[in-house]
Design a protein around this motif. Sequence first.
Motif, PDB file in Angstrom:
ATOM      1  N   GLY A  56       0.815  -1.211   0.000  1.00  0.00           N
ATOM      2  CA  GLY A  56       0.000   0.000   0.000  1.00  0.00           C
ATOM      3  C   GLY A  56       0.844   1.255   0.000  1.00  0.00           C
ATOM      4  N   ALA A  57       0.185   2.364   0.237  1.00  0.00           N
ATOM      5  CA  ALA A  57       0.852   3.664   0.203  1.00  0.00           C
ATOM      6  C   ALA A  57       1.876   3.767   1.330  1.00  0.00           C
ATOM      7  N   GLY A  58       2.920   4.521   1.068  1.00  0.00           N
ATOM      8  CA  GLY A  58       3.982   4.660   2.056  1.00  0.00           C
ATOM      9  C   GLY A  58       4.833   3.401   2.085  1.00  0.00           C
ATOM     10  N   LYS A  59       5.526   3.175   3.153  1.00  0.00           N
ATOM     11  CA  LYS A  59       6.354   1.982   3.355  1.00  0.00           C
ATOM     12  C   LYS A  59       7.328   1.766   2.203  1.00  0.00           C
ATOM     13  N   GLY A  60       7.943   2.835   1.753  1.00  0.00           N
ATOM     14  CA  GLY A  60       8.858   2.768   0.617  1.00  0.00           C
ATOM     15  C   GLY A  60      10.025   1.827   0.836  1.00  0.00           C
ATOM     16  N   ALA A  61      10.580   1.816   2.039  1.00  0.00           N
ATOM     17  CA  ALA A  61      11.735   0.957   2.308  1.00  0.00           C
ATOM     18  C   ALA A  61      11.357  -0.521   2.199  1.00  0.00           C
ATOM     19  N   GLU A  62      10.188  -0.865   2.736  1.00  0.00           N
ATOM     20  CA  GLU A  62       9.745  -2.262   2.657  1.00  0.00           C
ATOM     21  C   GLU A  62       9.491  -2.673   1.214  1.00  0.00           C
ATOM     22  N   LYS A  63       8.876  -1.765   0.441  1.00  0.00           N
ATOM     23  CA  LYS A  63       8.602  -2.073  -0.967  1.00  0.00           C
ATOM     24  C   LYS A  63       9.903  -2.229  -1.750  1.00  0.00           C
ATOM     25  N   PHE A  64      10.862  -1.352  -1.475  1.00  0.00           N
ATOM     26  CA  PHE A  64      12.147  -1.441  -2.167  1.00  0.00           C
ATOM     27  C   PHE A  64      12.838  -2.761  -1.831  1.00  0.00           C
ATOM     28  N   GLN A  90       5.011   4.193 -12.708  1.00  0.00           N
ATOM     29  CA  GLN A  90       3.738   3.788 -12.119  1.00  0.00           C
ATOM     30  C   GLN A  90       2.999   5.004 -11.585  1.00  0.00           C
ATOM     31  N   PHE A  91       3.699   5.889 -10.894  1.00  0.00           N
ATOM     32  CA  PHE A  91       3.074   7.079 -10.332  1.00  0.00           C
ATOM     33  C   PHE A  91       2.501   7.946 -11.446  1.00  0.00           C
ATOM     34  N   ASN A  92       3.277   8.142 -12.514  1.00  0.00           N
ATOM     35  CA  ASN A  92       2.811   8.967 -13.627  1.00  0.00           C
ATOM     36  C   ASN A  92       1.611   8.340 -14.311  1.00  0.00           C
ATOM     37  N   LEU A  93       1.595   7.017 -14.445  1.00  0.00           N
ATOM     38  CA  LEU A  93       0.470   6.329 -15.056  1.00  0.00           C
ATOM     39  C   LEU A  93      -0.779   6.501 -14.212  1.00  0.00           C
ATOM     40  N   VAL A  94      -0.654   6.319 -12.906  1.00  0.00           N
ATOM     41  CA  VAL A  94      -1.796   6.473 -12.013  1.00  0.00           C
ATOM     42  C   VAL A  94      -2.273   7.915 -12.022  1.00  0.00           C
ATOM     43  N   TYR A  95      -1.348   8.870 -11.978  1.00  0.00           N
ATOM     44  CA  TYR A  95      -1.698  10.286 -11.958  1.00  0.00           C
ATOM     45  C   TYR A  95      -2.395  10.670 -13.254  1.00  0.00           C
TER      46      TYR A  95
END
Length: 116
Positions: A56-64, A90-95
């Motif tokens: 989900g949103a946030g948790k960038g370190a775990e996702k990386f 991905q961010f640009n596609l969603v945006y």
Amino acid sequence: MNIDLTPIFQAIIALLAALVTYKLVPWIKSKTTAEQQALLTATVRTLVYAAEQLYGAGKGAEKFDYVVGELEKRGFTADRAQIEAAVAEQFNLVYTTTEEIEEETDDNINADKKHQ
């Protein structure tokens, strides 16, 4: 008299890092085929999407960490820049998709107002 050699060692390390980046990275890329590079890119992209779904949103370190770990399981190595590029994509596609939906919704609302 003490001479501090730390700045000299730091400069040598920086020079070596620059040489590795300038010479070694392109050499490694030249040794892989376009098909291998495309497969790596697709795998990174897929794992980034999967990490977003799992964490989900946030948790960038775990996702990386998830993406890096899954790549290693598959025998790939990717630098942080490749992973960040997939995240930005991905961010640009969603945006972009969100903007298109909002514009379409606004157009439908305006069209409904005209018909009333």
